[in-house]
Design an enzyme around this catalytic site. Structure first.
Site, PDB file in Angstrom:
ATOM      1  N   ASP A  34       0.648  -0.963  -0.073  1.00  0.00           N
ATOM      2  CA  ASP A  34       0.276  -0.175  -0.217  1.00  0.00           C
ATOM      3  C   ASP A  34       1.073   0.637  -0.073  1.00  0.00           C
ATOM      4  O   ASP A  34       1.287   1.307   0.942  1.00  0.00           O
ATOM      5  CB  ASP A  34      -0.776   0.159   1.559  1.00  0.00           C
ATOM      6  CG  ASP A  34      -1.336   1.594   1.538  1.00  0.00           C
ATOM      7  OD1 ASP A  34      -2.351   1.871   1.138  1.00  0.00           O
ATOM      8  OD2 ASP A  34      -1.891   1.177   2.433  1.00  0.00           O
ATOM      9  N   SER A  89       0.125   4.215   2.991  1.00  0.00           N
ATOM     10  CA  SER A  89       0.348   4.423   4.451  1.00  0.00           C
ATOM     11  C   SER A  89       1.595   3.680   4.605  1.00  0.00           C
ATOM     12  O   SER A  89       2.105   3.114   3.137  1.00  0.00           O
ATOM     13  CB  SER A  89      -1.136   3.255   4.959  1.00  0.00           C
ATOM     14  OG  SER A  89      -0.341   1.875   4.456  1.00  0.00           O
ATOM     15  N   ASN A  99       2.435   1.568   7.607  1.00  0.00           N
ATOM     16  CA  ASN A  99       2.748   0.818   8.373  1.00  0.00           C
ATOM     17  C   ASN A  99       3.028  -0.737   7.719  1.00  0.00           C
ATOM     18  O   ASN A  99       2.233  -0.958   6.878  1.00  0.00           O
ATOM     19  CB  ASN A  99       1.896   0.936   9.545  1.00  0.00           C
ATOM     20  CG  ASN A  99       2.218   2.085  10.847  1.00  0.00           C
ATOM     21  OD1 ASN A  99       1.922   3.252  10.418  1.00  0.00           O
ATOM     22  ND2 ASN A  99       3.228   1.699  11.337  1.00  0.00           N
ATOM     23  N   TRP A 146       1.861  -4.157   9.144  1.00  0.00           N
ATOM     24  CA  TRP A 146       0.523  -5.200  10.312  1.00  0.00           C
ATOM     25  C   TRP A 146       0.078  -6.201  10.150  1.00  0.00           C
ATOM     26  O   TRP A 146      -0.465  -6.231   8.836  1.00  0.00           O
ATOM     27  CB  TRP A 146      -0.081  -4.010  11.458  1.00  0.00           C
ATOM     28  CG  TRP A 146      -1.167  -4.074  10.079  1.00  0.00           C
ATOM     29  CD1 TRP A 146      -1.374  -2.218   9.629  1.00  0.00           C
ATOM     30  CD2 TRP A 146      -2.192  -4.347  10.383  1.00  0.00           C
ATOM     31  NE1 TRP A 146      -2.708  -2.758   9.219  1.00  0.00           N
ATOM     32  CE2 TRP A 146      -3.308  -3.546   9.357  1.00  0.00           C
ATOM     33  CE3 TRP A 146      -2.790  -6.262  10.759  1.00  0.00           C
ATOM     34  CZ2 TRP A 146      -4.532  -3.939   8.782  1.00  0.00           C
ATOM     35  CZ3 TRP A 146      -3.963  -6.579  10.672  1.00  0.00           C
ATOM     36  CH2 TRP A 146      -5.206  -5.288   9.418  1.00  0.00           C
ATOM     37  N   TYR A 158      -7.750   3.595   7.947  1.00  0.00           N
ATOM     38  CA  TYR A 158      -8.125   3.803   6.858  1.00  0.00           C
ATOM     39  C   TYR A 158      -9.250   3.939   6.769  1.00  0.00           C
ATOM     40  O   TYR A 158      -9.796   4.285   7.188  1.00  0.00           O
ATOM     41  CB  TYR A 158      -6.768   2.374   6.198  1.00  0.00           C
ATOM     42  CG  TYR A 158      -6.158   1.484   6.338  1.00  0.00           C
ATOM     43  CD1 TYR A 158      -5.261   1.749   5.756  1.00  0.00           C
ATOM     44  CD2 TYR A 158      -6.608   0.719   7.610  1.00  0.00           C
ATOM     45  CE1 TYR A 158      -3.943   1.175   6.619  1.00  0.00           C
ATOM     46  CE2 TYR A 158      -4.978   0.110   8.353  1.00  0.00           C
ATOM     47  CZ  TYR A 158      -4.077   0.196   7.676  1.00  0.00           C
ATOM     48  OH  TYR A 158      -2.540  -0.168   7.581  1.00  0.00           O
ATOM     49  N   ASP A 177      -2.097   5.976  -4.712  1.00  0.00           N
ATOM     50  CA  ASP A 177      -2.391   4.496  -4.166  1.00  0.00           C
ATOM     51  C   ASP A 177      -2.816   3.562  -4.243  1.00  0.00           C
ATOM     52  O   ASP A 177      -3.563   3.112  -4.930  1.00  0.00           O
ATOM     53  CB  ASP A 177      -3.157   5.508  -3.413  1.00  0.00           C
ATOM     54  CG  ASP A 177      -3.895   5.057  -1.962  1.00  0.00           C
ATOM     55  OD1 ASP A 177      -3.002   3.433  -1.762  1.00  0.00           O
ATOM     56  OD2 ASP A 177      -4.800   4.889  -1.329  1.00  0.00           O
ATOM     57  N   THR A 208      -5.527   2.112  -2.633  1.00  0.00           N
ATOM     58  CA  THR A 208      -6.883   2.061  -3.342  1.00  0.00           C
ATOM     59  C   THR A 208      -7.683   1.695  -4.549  1.00  0.00           C
ATOM     60  O   THR A 208      -7.553   2.048  -5.956  1.00  0.00           O
ATOM     61  CB  THR A 208      -7.603   3.566  -3.293  1.00  0.00           C
ATOM     62  OG1 THR A 208      -7.405   4.564  -1.557  1.00  0.00           O
ATOM     63  CG2 THR A 208      -8.797   4.385  -3.587  1.00  0.00           C
TER      64      THR A 208
END
Length: 379
Positions: free
Chosen positions: A89, A92, A94, A96, A132, A272, A275
């Protein structure tokens, strides 16, 4: 047959070493790649001339195309490796994945990381919370070895999800998210995976590039540390970033049929991969739907699709068209435009999100060394 082809290509490589003139044709790399032999050749000839002509610090992460709606690949975390599917992505920062500590319904049908099974895991007392556009998570941070596209990143900080509210992630075909944007927007100050790749010298160049396939076809990828020139035959248009947060750029305007329909005085956009659609300000959405003859829900007569014009994004003095074959989504005999409305004002103007509908038309290069985005029109 593959063995004979491989032997002939080895001979070709030897010709390159001795500077013997060759007839004009495809490069060794192209020939190997077309026949699916490139990786095999490099593994079998680690000390061969290949090392001089192919960068050794780049790696391809194949992505699965899920209904042209989401693209995800497989990574591993821990020792021994625990595998997860993640969205790569650019919207963003991070990394996880779900953890064994998670009690949310969304974790029940996805793989969960178990720190007790990893000899290299290091725990922290820090928490993380990320929201998000759809979906959110909360959890704790930890460090472990993360392997992405054969690149092993030691002591990578990542989130272990403890809650994933709602049902969005429950129905998602992926486990977690790997953010590729800038450290400045990382929750809890976590260092993004690609930043660690750069710092540790794990990539030949401080950039990565993305190709997203169409119509559910295979072949999508993220290429870390390199640009695949076979996708840039139409040239690369470089666009400077307007902010080092998301992959944010300035747009000049958006036109349809030669007439400006939105962003007439300039606006901001982010490229992005996370998206699916083209997210535009609500006011702009109304203008676009009207110009294309769609109703307020974005629905349009499927028979009119072939006559629709391209939606053209004017960026850094150049035009980047998105044809109706890209922005019209057909399902069960219904056609709808791949635009969605939103309102996210910024200091520099309204924000647009150039999601997968846009990216599928271009090979996109995300250049951290020079803080710019490269776009190359695909055939």
């Amino acid at each position: 047959m593959k063995l004979l082809l491989l032997l002939s290509l080895v001979a070709l490589a030897q010709c390159l070493v001795s500077r013997i003139p060759l007839r004009r044709g495809k490069s060794l790399r192209q020939s190997l790649q077309e026949h699916g032999l490139l990786q095999r050749y490099l593994k079998q000839h680690p000390d061969n001339v290949a090392a001089k002509y192919f960068p050794t610090r780049f790696s391809v992460e194949p992505l699965q195309n899920y209904l042209d709606n989401e693209y995800f690949g497989t990574i591993s975390i821990g020792t021994p490796a625990q595998k997860f599917t993640v969205i790569f992505d650019t919207g963003s920062s991070n990394l996880w994945v779900p953890s064994v500590y998670c009690s949310s319904l969304a974790c029940s049908n996805h793989k969960r990381f178990n720190p007790a099974r990893s000899s290299t895991f290091v725990s922290t007392n820090e928490s993380v919370s990320i929201a998000y556009g759809t979906g959110s998570m909360t959890g704790i941070l930890g460090y472990d070895t993360v392997t992405v596209a054969d690149i092993k990143v030691l002591n990578q900080i990542f989130g272990l999800a403890e809650t994933e509210p709602g049902d969005f992630f429950y129905y998602s075909p992926f486990d977690g998210i790997l953010g590729l944007a800038f450290p400045s927007i990382a929750s809890s100050g976590a260092t993004p995976v690609f930043d660690n790749m750069m710092t540790e010298g794990l990539v030949a160049k401080d950039l990565f590039s993305v190709y997203l396939s169409k119509d559910g076809q295979s072949g999508s990828f993220v290429l870390f540390g390199a640009i695949d020139n076979s996708y840039t035959t139409k040239g690369i248009s470089w666009i400077p970033l307007s902010a080092e947060t998301y992959w944010q750029i300035s747009m000049d305007s958006v036109s349809i049929g030669g007439d400006s329909v939105a962003c007439s005085f300039g606006c901001q956009a982010i490229v992005d991969t996370g998206t699916s659609l083209l997210a535009v300000p609500n006011r702009a959405l109304s203008s676009i739907l009207s110009a294309l003859g769609a109703n307020s829900n974005g629905e349009i007569n499927c028979q009119a699709v072939d006559t629709l014009p391209s939606v053209v994004f004017h960026i850094n003095g150049k035009a980047f068209p998105v044809p109706p074959s890209a922005y019209v989504i057909e399902s069960d005999g219904y056609c709808i435009l791949g635009f969605q409305g939103m309102n996210v004002p910024t200091e520099s103007g309204e924000l647009w999100i150039l999601g997968d509908v846009f990216i599928r038309e271009y090979y996109v290069i995300f250049d951290r060394a020079n803080n710019k985005v490269g776009l190359s029109r695909l055939p």
